[in-house]
Scaffold this motif. Structure first.
Motif, PDB file in Angstrom:
ATOM      1  N   ALA A 209       0.827  -1.202   0.000  1.00 52.34           N
ATOM      2  CA  ALA A 209       0.000   0.000   0.000  1.00 52.34           C
ATOM      3  C   ALA A 209       0.866   1.258   0.000  1.00 52.34           C
ATOM      4  CB  ALA A 209      -0.934  -0.005   1.205  1.00 52.34           C
ATOM      5  N   ALA A 210       1.989   1.212   0.707  1.00 50.23           N
ATOM      6  CA  ALA A 210       2.895   2.367   0.731  1.00 50.23           C
ATOM      7  C   ALA A 210       3.445   2.641  -0.664  1.00 50.23           C
ATOM      8  CB  ALA A 210       4.036   2.115   1.718  1.00 50.23           C
ATOM      9  N   VAL A 211       3.795   1.544  -1.388  1.00 47.42           N
ATOM     10  CA  VAL A 211       4.288   1.721  -2.753  1.00 47.42           C
ATOM     11  C   VAL A 211       3.212   2.357  -3.629  1.00 47.42           C
ATOM     12  CG1 VAL A 211       5.087   0.511  -4.815  1.00 47.42           C
ATOM     13  CG2 VAL A 211       5.934  -0.166  -2.570  1.00 47.42           C
ATOM     14  N   VAL A 212       1.946   1.893  -3.437  1.00 47.56           N
ATOM     15  CA  VAL A 212       0.851   2.450  -4.222  1.00 47.56           C
ATOM     16  C   VAL A 212       0.680   3.931  -3.948  1.00 47.56           C
ATOM     17  CG1 VAL A 212      -1.635   2.383  -4.599  1.00 47.56           C
ATOM     18  CG2 VAL A 212      -0.357   0.256  -4.392  1.00 47.56           C
ATOM     19  N   LEU A 213       0.623   4.303  -2.668  1.00 43.39           N
ATOM     20  CA  LEU A 213       0.424   5.712  -2.320  1.00 43.39           C
ATOM     21  C   LEU A 213       1.583   6.572  -2.796  1.00 43.39           C
ATOM     22  CD1 LEU A 213      -1.125   5.657   1.273  1.00 43.39           C
ATOM     23  CD2 LEU A 213      -2.192   6.424  -0.832  1.00 43.39           C
ATOM     24  N   GLN A 214       2.793   6.085  -2.592  1.00 45.24           N
ATOM     25  CA  GLN A 214       3.951   6.865  -3.001  1.00 45.24           C
ATOM     26  C   GLN A 214       3.992   7.009  -4.516  1.00 45.24           C
ATOM     27  OE1 GLN A 214       5.659   8.613  -1.228  1.00 45.24           O
ATOM     28  NE2 GLN A 214       7.617   9.070  -2.214  1.00 45.24           N
ATOM     29  N   THR A 215       3.674   5.898  -5.196  1.00 44.78           N
ATOM     30  CA  THR A 215       3.636   5.965  -6.658  1.00 44.78           C
ATOM     31  C   THR A 215       2.574   6.946  -7.122  1.00 44.78           C
ATOM     32  OG1 THR A 215       4.365   3.668  -6.785  1.00 44.78           O
ATOM     33  CG2 THR A 215       3.356   4.618  -8.770  1.00 44.78           C
ATOM     34  N   ALA A 216       1.404   6.906  -6.459  1.00 43.85           N
ATOM     35  CA  ALA A 216       0.329   7.832  -6.822  1.00 43.85           C
ATOM     36  C   ALA A 216       0.768   9.273  -6.631  1.00 43.85           C
ATOM     37  CB  ALA A 216      -0.906   7.536  -5.991  1.00 43.85           C
ATOM     38  N   ARG A 217       1.456   9.526  -5.514  1.00 41.37           N
ATOM     39  CA  ARG A 217       1.925  10.894  -5.269  1.00 41.37           C
ATOM     40  C   ARG A 217       2.935  11.326  -6.327  1.00 41.37           C
ATOM     41  NH1 ARG A 217       2.818  11.408   1.316  1.00 41.37           N
ATOM     42  NH2 ARG A 217       0.624  11.163   1.894  1.00 41.37           N
ATOM     43  N   LEU A 218       3.856  10.428  -6.651  1.00 38.89           N
ATOM     44  CA  LEU A 218       4.863  10.771  -7.656  1.00 38.89           C
ATOM     45  C   LEU A 218       4.224  10.983  -9.017  1.00 38.89           C
ATOM     46  CD1 LEU A 218       7.738   8.326  -6.630  1.00 38.89           C
ATOM     47  CD2 LEU A 218       7.594  10.790  -6.204  1.00 38.89           C
ATOM     48  N   LEU A 219       3.238  10.114  -9.334  1.00 35.10           N
ATOM     49  CA  LEU A 219       2.549  10.283 -10.616  1.00 35.10           C
ATOM     50  C   LEU A 219       1.779  11.595 -10.654  1.00 35.10           C
ATOM     51  CD1 LEU A 219       1.203   6.693 -11.376  1.00 35.10           C
ATOM     52  CD2 LEU A 219       3.003   7.926 -12.592  1.00 35.10           C
ATOM     53  N   ALA A 220       1.118  11.919  -9.519  1.00 32.08           N
ATOM     54  CA  ALA A 220       0.370  13.176  -9.473  1.00 32.08           C
ATOM     55  C   ALA A 220       1.303  14.366  -9.656  1.00 32.08           C
ATOM     56  CB  ALA A 220      -0.375  13.285  -8.156  1.00 32.08           C
ATOM     57  N   ARG A 221       2.463  14.284  -8.973  1.00 30.34           N
ATOM     58  CA  ARG A 221       3.433  15.383  -9.130  1.00 30.34           C
ATOM     59  C   ARG A 221       3.948  15.437 -10.557  1.00 30.34           C
ATOM     60  NH1 ARG A 221       6.925  14.011  -3.671  1.00 30.34           N
ATOM     61  NH2 ARG A 221       5.279  14.557  -2.154  1.00 30.34           N
ATOM     62  N   ALA A 222       4.220  14.246 -11.136  1.00 29.35           N
ATOM     63  CA  ALA A 222       4.710  14.221 -12.509  1.00 29.35           C
ATOM     64  C   ALA A 222       3.668  14.765 -13.479  1.00 29.35           C
ATOM     65  CB  ALA A 222       5.101  12.798 -12.899  1.00 29.35           C
ATOM     66  N   ASN A 223       2.407  14.346 -13.267  1.00 34.14           N
ATOM     67  CA  ASN A 223       1.347  14.846 -14.141  1.00 34.14           C
ATOM     68  C   ASN A 223       1.165  16.347 -13.991  1.00 34.14           C
ATOM     69  OD1 ASN A 223       0.813  12.304 -15.156  1.00 34.14           O
ATOM     70  ND2 ASN A 223      -0.746  11.842 -13.612  1.00 34.14           N
ATOM     71  N   THR A 224       1.230  16.809 -12.727  1.00 29.75           N
ATOM     72  CA  THR A 224       1.105  18.249 -12.495  1.00 29.75           C
ATOM     73  C   THR A 224       2.246  19.014 -13.160  1.00 29.75           C
ATOM     74  OG1 THR A 224      -0.013  17.859 -10.388  1.00 29.75           O
ATOM     75  CG2 THR A 224       0.968  20.035 -10.729  1.00 29.75           C
ATOM     76  N   ALA A 225       3.467  18.456 -12.997  1.00 24.12           N
ATOM     77  CA  ALA A 225       4.621  19.108 -13.627  1.00 24.12           C
ATOM     78  C   ALA A 225       4.492  19.092 -15.144  1.00 24.12           C
ATOM     79  CB  ALA A 225       5.910  18.409 -13.199  1.00 24.12           C
ATOM     80  N   ALA A 226       3.982  17.948 -15.680  1.00 23.22           N
ATOM     81  CA  ALA A 226       3.810  17.872 -17.131  1.00 23.22           C
ATOM     82  C   ALA A 226       2.767  18.864 -17.613  1.00 23.22           C
ATOM     83  CB  ALA A 226       3.418  16.449 -17.527  1.00 23.22           C
ATOM     84  N   ASP A 227       1.657  18.959 -16.847  1.00 34.87           N
ATOM     85  CA  ASP A 227       0.613  19.919 -17.230  1.00 34.87           C
ATOM     86  C   ASP A 227       1.144  21.344 -17.172  1.00 34.87           C
ATOM     87  OD1 ASP A 227      -1.146  17.859 -17.590  1.00 34.87           O
ATOM     88  OD2 ASP A 227      -2.089  18.049 -15.618  1.00 34.87           O
ATOM     89  N   GLU A 228       1.884  21.644 -16.110  1.00 33.53           N
ATOM     90  CA  GLU A 228       2.447  22.990 -15.992  1.00 33.53           C
ATOM     91  C   GLU A 228       3.436  23.261 -17.120  1.00 33.53           C
ATOM     92  OE1 GLU A 228       4.113  23.204 -12.126  1.00 33.53           O
ATOM     93  OE2 GLU A 228       2.164  23.419 -11.099  1.00 33.53           O
TER      94      GLU A 228
END
Length: 602
Positions: A209-228
């Motif tokens: 579950a920690a891997v899932v949450l951390q991956t989700a956070r990293l993906l969200a940050r990556a997506n946000t950075a990509a959108d920006e």
């Protein structure tokens, strides 16, 4: 002790199937039977543990495969909680996410809960078993939550736990390196002491579950950075494109200035660069919302909205409003660069307008001097002016009209400026504006001049036309006399001709001194009486003549009694002598009274 092969096989099958082996050991020594039964129990425990471990590993491998195919984070967390719930076998399983900023824990995923207050429950910092797991970064549990003393209680959490009926709880941390990102909980509604196997199994799922949450956070940050990044790139591309358009229009405007272009060409260049429609508005065509927007732009110096996708920017030179540029947004979305480009175009428009006006002013000053010479009493000056007029292409022969314009003195220059745009010969003469136009009809010429001036001024305008002759002085004097007498007749804003008021222009034109002598001969005694007394005879006489010589109507008009009117008329008859109402004398008397009354008006 020796057992037949069939007996050994039977014991192994009994151990595998978890059946009773007492019958198989009935013929053996008690000590031997006890050793065999103990071995079978150990074999069964080992088999159960290996089977359970296999199930756990299968569940973990399955979650690992799903993790590799991560799509929906919430769905995957729900599956992890579901498998932990099934394998650990507790009544309730849930996962709480840790907020580093507020240091709160929020229940994100649950399974087996019934209380509506449990999903989304927030745990304040330092409170409850969850905070103890976060602070210690290790599993923590309690067999009886209501008797727990290792962590402080919170009333709201206790109420929610009681509503759910939870008694025993086990929490393991979700770790990403040294950072706690959440807590995975298993809870029972009965008192229960959690075994090391249960703690180990829940910890393994917590790692996933920690891997899932951390991956989700990293993906969200990556997506946000990509959108920006995409937004920044799009904005940069739009800005570069806008700067290229601005550079293009700047080059076009510079060329227009150097080549002597006009304001209309500026509007065309701006429209091509911004891919929109651009209209050049003069001050005479600003109305409604457009006028309000232009005034706002005039005060701020900026391009402002004018409604329905349109924008305006005022064209100003100091305090003077010269017009406005109206932009209707087209293929290009307007932004700061486009607005600034429009504002610069308005400045160039003002510059070109001032330059053009300066040239027109210089030319019109020359033409004004030319008109002044044409109206001069010096024959040589008139002859020289005629020669210069022909050199400038101004026709002085053939049918023409002259128009004299009267406006307030402070607006005379503005009126002359408006008339010079028509291309006619315009100048100031004897406190009036004189226009020499090629129009053959004096009435049409007067109307055209009146319209041109009235559109530019918010004030009354008198324009009187006359047919031009070789010598312009006489028609100008006649029109000037008519302009002077019209206000006395109650006309202050009109276009007329000298022919329409010929009797008055004949009397008040050249030779006006004879008019005074005529009035004196006809009305002298009445004027002298009024000068020495209350001055009522002439007004009464004028009202009497205006009201068809009716004493009653005259009394009503003067707001006096009829007898008063009769007394005044008797006095007038004494002064004027017998026969003053004879037709010939009455006509001359009527004309003299009218002339006197007109002369008295401002």
């Amino acid at each position: 002790m020796t057992l037949p092969v069939a007996a050994v096989v039977g014991l192994l099958e009994a151990a595998e199937q978890d059946t009773d082996v007492a019958e198989l050991l009935a013929g053996l020594d008690h000590a031997d039977a006890e050793r065999i039964a103990s071995g079978i129990r150990r074999l069964r425990a080992t088999s159960d543990r290996l089977r359970r471990r296999g199930q756990e590993l299968a569940a973990l491998f399955s979650s690992a495969r799903e993790l590799a195919e991560l799509r929906d984070v919430d769905e995957l967390l729900a599956r992890l909680v579901e498998r932990a719930h099934d394998l650990v076998g507790t009544d309730v399983t849930y996962l709480s996410e840790f907020d580093v900023g507020s240091r709160e824990l929020r229940v994100r995923t649950t399974l087996g809960t019934v209380a509506p207050s449990f999903p989304g429950l927030r745990v304040p910092p330092g409170m409850g078993l969850a905070s103890q797991v976060v602070e210690s970064r290790r599993p923590c549990w309690t067999a009886r939550y209501d008797a727990m003393t290792q962590a402080p209680h919170d009333d709201r959490i206790d109420e929610t736990v009681a509503a759910e009926g939870l008694v025993s709880l086990l929490g393991v941390p979700l770790l990403a390196g040294d950072e706690v990102i959440g807590v995975l909980f298993a809870a029972n509604r009965v008192e229960h002491a959690f075994s090391p196997e249960e703690i180990s199994l829940l910890s393994a799922f917590a790692d996933h579950a920690a891997v899932v949450l951390q991956t989700a956070r990293l993906l969200a940050r990556a997506n946000t950075a990509a959108d920006e990044t995409r937004r920044a790139y799009g904005e940069l591309a739009r800005h570069v494109e806008a700067m290229e358009r601005a550079s293009e229009v700047h080059g076009d405007l510079t060329t227009l200035v150097l080549q002597g272009g006009d304001a209309t060409e500026v509007a065309g260049a701006l429209g091509r660069a911004l891919r929109c429609r651009v209209a050049l508005l003069d001050t005479d065509h600003l109305d409604g919302g457009v006028r309000e927007a232009v005034e706002q732009s005039r005060r701020s110096g900026r391009c402002v909205p004018a409604g329905e996708g349109a924008f305006v920017v005022a064209v100003v030179a100091g305090p003077t409003l010269l017009g406005a540029l109206l932009l209707e947004q087209g293929a290009v979305e307007f932004g700061p660069v486009e607005f600034r480009t429009a504002e610069r175009a308005a400045q160039i428009t003002a510059l070109l307008s001032l330059k053009q006006d300066a040239l027109i002013e210089a030319e019109q000053r020359v033409r004004g001097d030319l008109l002044a010479d044409l109206l001069s009493a010096d024959a040589d000056r008139r002859a020289g002016a005629a020669t210069r007029a022909r050199a400038r292409g101004i026709r002085l022969d053939g049918p023409r009209s002259v128009v004299v314009v009267a406006v307030p003195a402070d607006l005379r220059h503005q009126a002359a400026r408006a008339l010079r745009r028509t291309g006619d010969l315009v100048g100031e003469h004897a406190d009036h504006i004189v226009v020499l136009t090629p129009a053959e009809d004096p009435a049409a010429a007067a109307r055209a001049v009146h319209t041109a001036v009235a559109r530019s001024l918010a004030a009354p305008v008198l324009a009187v036309g006359a047919a031009a002759e070789d010598d312009l002085r006489e028609p100008v004097e006649q029109a000037t006399a008519c302009v002077r007498i019209l206000p006395a007749l109650g006309v202050s804003d009109a276009a007329a001709t000298t022919d329409e008021y010929l009797p008055y222009t004949a009397l008040f034109g050249p030779g006006e001194a004879r008019v005074s002598a005529f009035v004196r001969r006809v009305l002298g005694p009445v004027l002298d009486w009024d000068a020495e007394h209350a001055g009522t005879l002439l007004p009464t006489l004028a009202s009497y003549l205006d009201n068809r010589m009716s004493p009653v109507a005259t009394a009503r008009a003067l707001h006096v009694h009829k007898n008063t009117v009769l007394q005044r008329l008797d006095r007038a008859a004494e002064l004027l002598g017998e026969g003053w109402q004879d037709p010939d004398r009455l006509f001359r008397l009527t004309v003299a009274v009218r002339l006197t009354r007109l002369a008295e008006r401002p």
